[in-house]
Design a protein around this motif. Structure first.
Motif, PDB file in Angstrom:
ATOM      1  N   UNK A   1       0.821  -1.216   0.000  1.00 25.41           N
ATOM      2  CA  UNK A   1       0.000   0.000   0.000  1.00 25.41           C
ATOM      3  C   UNK A   1       0.851   1.260   0.000  1.00 25.41           C
ATOM      4  N   UNK A   2       1.932   1.267   0.754  1.00 24.25           N
ATOM      5  CA  UNK A   2       2.769   2.465   0.812  1.00 24.25           C
ATOM      6  C   UNK A   2       3.403   2.748  -0.545  1.00 24.25           C
ATOM      7  N   UNK A   3       3.739   1.710  -1.298  1.00 24.42           N
ATOM      8  CA  UNK A   3       4.268   1.879  -2.650  1.00 24.42           C
ATOM      9  C   UNK A   3       3.239   2.573  -3.533  1.00 24.42           C
ATOM     10  N   UNK A   4       2.007   2.094  -3.501  1.00 26.18           N
ATOM     11  CA  UNK A   4       0.953   2.658  -4.339  1.00 26.18           C
ATOM     12  C   UNK A   4       0.670   4.103  -3.932  1.00 26.18           C
ATOM     13  N   UNK A   5       0.647   4.373  -2.639  1.00 28.32           N
ATOM     14  CA  UNK A   5       0.412   5.740  -2.181  1.00 28.32           C
ATOM     15  C   UNK A   5       1.521   6.678  -2.654  1.00 28.32           C
ATOM     16  N   UNK A   6       2.762   6.188  -2.639  1.00 25.72           N
ATOM     17  CA  UNK A   6       3.878   7.005  -3.116  1.00 25.72           C
ATOM     18  C   UNK A   6       3.732   7.304  -4.607  1.00 25.72           C
ATOM     19  N   UNK A   7       3.352   6.305  -5.387  1.00 22.94           N
ATOM     20  CA  UNK A   7       3.193   6.520  -6.824  1.00 22.94           C
ATOM     21  C   UNK A   7       2.091   7.539  -7.109  1.00 22.94           C
ATOM     22  N   UNK A   8       1.060   7.533  -6.312  1.00 22.69           N
ATOM     23  CA  UNK A   8      -0.013   8.512  -6.502  1.00 22.69           C
ATOM     24  C   UNK A   8       0.480   9.939  -6.266  1.00 22.69           C
ATOM     25  N   UNK A   9       1.539  10.088  -5.502  1.00 25.36           N
ATOM     26  CA  UNK A   9       2.089  11.418  -5.254  1.00 25.36           C
ATOM     27  C   UNK A   9       3.166  11.805  -6.268  1.00 25.36           C
ATOM     28  N   UNK A  10       3.944  10.818  -6.731  1.00 29.98           N
ATOM     29  CA  UNK A  10       5.181  11.127  -7.443  1.00 29.98           C
ATOM     30  C   UNK A  10       5.275  10.623  -8.870  1.00 29.98           C
ATOM     31  N   UNK A  11       4.432   9.689  -9.292  1.00 34.50           N
ATOM     32  CA  UNK A  11       4.540   9.145 -10.650  1.00 34.50           C
ATOM     33  C   UNK A  11       3.914  10.135 -11.639  1.00 34.50           C
ATOM     34  N   UNK A  12       4.764  10.880 -12.316  1.00 35.32           N
ATOM     35  CA  UNK A  12       4.284  11.974 -13.157  1.00 35.32           C
ATOM     36  C   UNK A  12       3.408  11.490 -14.310  1.00 35.32           C
ATOM     37  N   UNK A  13       3.670  10.295 -14.821  1.00 35.95           N
ATOM     38  CA  UNK A  13       2.852   9.762 -15.914  1.00 35.95           C
ATOM     39  C   UNK A  13       1.461   9.361 -15.440  1.00 35.95           C
ATOM     40  N   UNK A  14       1.253   9.306 -14.127  1.00 38.93           N
ATOM     41  CA  UNK A  14      -0.071   9.040 -13.554  1.00 38.93           C
ATOM     42  C   UNK A  14      -0.737  10.334 -13.092  1.00 38.93           C
ATOM     43  N   UNK A  15       0.020  11.177 -12.405  1.00 37.98           N
ATOM     44  CA  UNK A  15      -0.527  12.414 -11.847  1.00 37.98           C
ATOM     45  C   UNK A  15      -0.990  13.370 -12.940  1.00 37.98           C
ATOM     46  N   UNK A  16      -0.152  13.536 -13.980  1.00 39.84           N
ATOM     47  CA  UNK A  16      -0.384  14.581 -14.967  1.00 39.84           C
ATOM     48  C   UNK A  16      -0.964  14.033 -16.264  1.00 39.84           C
ATOM     49  N   UNK A  17      -2.000  13.213 -16.153  1.00 40.91           N
ATOM     50  CA  UNK A  17      -2.635  12.695 -17.362  1.00 40.91           C
ATOM     51  C   UNK A  17      -4.109  12.464 -17.105  1.00 40.91           C
ATOM     52  N   UNK A  18      -4.902  12.591 -18.146  1.00 40.77           N
ATOM     53  CA  UNK A  18      -6.329  12.298 -18.040  1.00 40.77           C
ATOM     54  C   UNK A  18      -6.517  10.804 -17.786  1.00 40.77           C
ATOM     55  N   UNK A  19      -7.406  10.478 -16.877  1.00 39.81           N
ATOM     56  CA  UNK A  19      -7.647   9.081 -16.518  1.00 39.81           C
ATOM     57  C   UNK A  19      -8.255   8.309 -17.682  1.00 39.81           C
TER      58      UNK A  19
END
Length: 397
Positions: free
Chosen positions: A257-275
């Motif tokens: 879970x902590x890995x997934x939470x980190x990616x939600x904060x820092x993975x730019x290809x996830x944060x800055x794209x339309x779902x």
């Protein structure tokens, strides 16, 4: 140059150079045909030996009585990133199902496999770290490592002795990351997971496994190659795609879970794209549920692949070390690959030449991908055509 503006003349020169080297790529219109396992390509009916639709689920017509899934199937635009208003309720439903299948605490859906690998590696790995990467890993892994700024040690395909030596000689500062494909997309080979897990533990490394071509195909309920070897609890990051065996679109990362939470904060290809559109995610969920029930199809697929591979080899053709549904036919030069591909396509087979930089120089090939939608009589006809065409073109060993 030929009426082109001067500012683009250098690009025209590069394109001409690629054409002379047999490396110029082009697009051909392709669409599903009425018969499962077949497509219409360039207006011609061809047996589809090139797609990654390993379970034939791209043509699955799911039905559901679940009101949430039904509503999502009719919602074709997410309108924003998931951190804004794009987080439709179908997302947590799907990611919970993924995590349950993978046996992890959580999962996160990305818009593509490329976005999942580049975003995850760039978010987790720092310039103080060292990444150990198989030389035949997918381009998205290579690019993700580059984005991270980390030191990289690339080892020859399956050369675990070289990998161990590199681990022994790596700096004591920073983290160590071993990253590998599970099934290598152009060779059809399988990662040596038992040894990789041993090295991970012995040298205190993290292990990331790209299951793009093995998720849905291997393991109980299609959970993947790690599950097939009962090693899933030793893998720190499980990546997979939804546009191959699952017949939809997108990708995922599964892990703690902590890995997934980190990616939600820092993975730019996830944060800055339309779902992804909710309709795509709903389709992925229904296809995932269907794939979990297809153990017989998985068994038949691997049996057919074994027979297909053995007949090619018996005819003196080079399939490398393939042991999966991906079967390369290595012919060496770009010219040979183009000649063979053209001949096979003319004979009604969607057989696509694969050339550098997708594969190393001198290893151009036709890459055959078998699926559960193929009937054996169609595959036997394809084999007869491939073997006779290679003999005619003098492309045997």
């Amino acid at each position: 140059m030929n009426g082109l503006p001067e500012k683009w003349s250098h690009l025209q020169s590069l394109l001409e150079e690629q054409k002379q080297q047999g490396l110029l790529r082009s697009l051909t219109s392709s669409e599903p045909a009425e018969r499962p396992g077949w497509i219409r390509r360039g207006g011609q009916l061809q047996l589809d030996l090139a797609s990654n639709d390993y379970l034939g689920l791209s043509r699955h017509q799911p039905t559901t009585a679940d009101p949430l899934i039904q509503a999502a199937l009719n919602c074709h635009a997410s309108t924003a990133s998931r951190l804004v208003v794009g987080n439709h309720p179908i997302y947590p439903r799907f990611e919970t199902a993924l995590a349950e299948l993978k046996g992890t605490e959580a999962a996160l859906t990305f818009c593509s496999g490329y976005a999942a690998n580049t975003g995850t590696l760039a978010a987790l790995v720092s310039r103080h770290d060292t990444v150990f990467s198989d030389r035949l890993n997918h381009a998205s892994i290579i690019d993700g490592i580059r984005l991270s700024g980390a030191k990289v040690q690339r080892y020859a395909h399956f050369d675990l002795g070289a990998l161990e030596k590199a681990l022994q000689n790596s700096p004591t500062t920073g983290r160590r990351w071993i990253v590998t494909d599970a099934v290598f997309s152009m060779d059809g080979t399988q990662a040596h997971l038992t040894e990789l897990v041993r090295l991970k533990h012995q040298y205190g490394a993290y292990l990331m496994l790209d299951e793009a071509h093995s998720a849905g195909v291997f393991g109980p309920q299609g959970a993947g190659l790690a599950h097939a070897h009962h090693l899933q609890s030793h893998i720190d990051i499980l990546m997979g795609t939804l546009g191959k065996a699952y017949g939809s679109h997108g990708a995922y990362i599964a892990g703690d879970r902590v890995l997934i939470q980190h990616l939600m904060q820092q993975a730019r290809s996830w944060v800055f794209t339309t779902a992804l559109p909710p309709s795509v995610v709903a389709r992925s969920l229904l296809n995932l549920q269907q794939a979990m029930q297809m153990d017989q199809e998985r068994e038949t697929l691997q049996l057919n692949a074994k027979k297909f591979r053995e007949q090619l080899q018996a005819a003196g053709l080079n399939c490398g070390a393939s042991s999966t549904q991906i079967i390369p036919l290595l012919v060496g030069s770009n010219e040979n690959a183009l000649r063979l591909g053209t001949a096979l396509q003319g004979a009604g087979l969607a057989a696509i030449p694969i050339r550098p930089p997708t594969v190393p120089a001198g290893t151009a090939r036709i890459r055959f991908s078998l699926t559960a939608a193929h009937r054996w009589e169609d595959l036997q006809h394809a084999l007869d055509t491939i073997i006779s065409t290679c003999q005619k073109l003098e492309l045997g060993q």
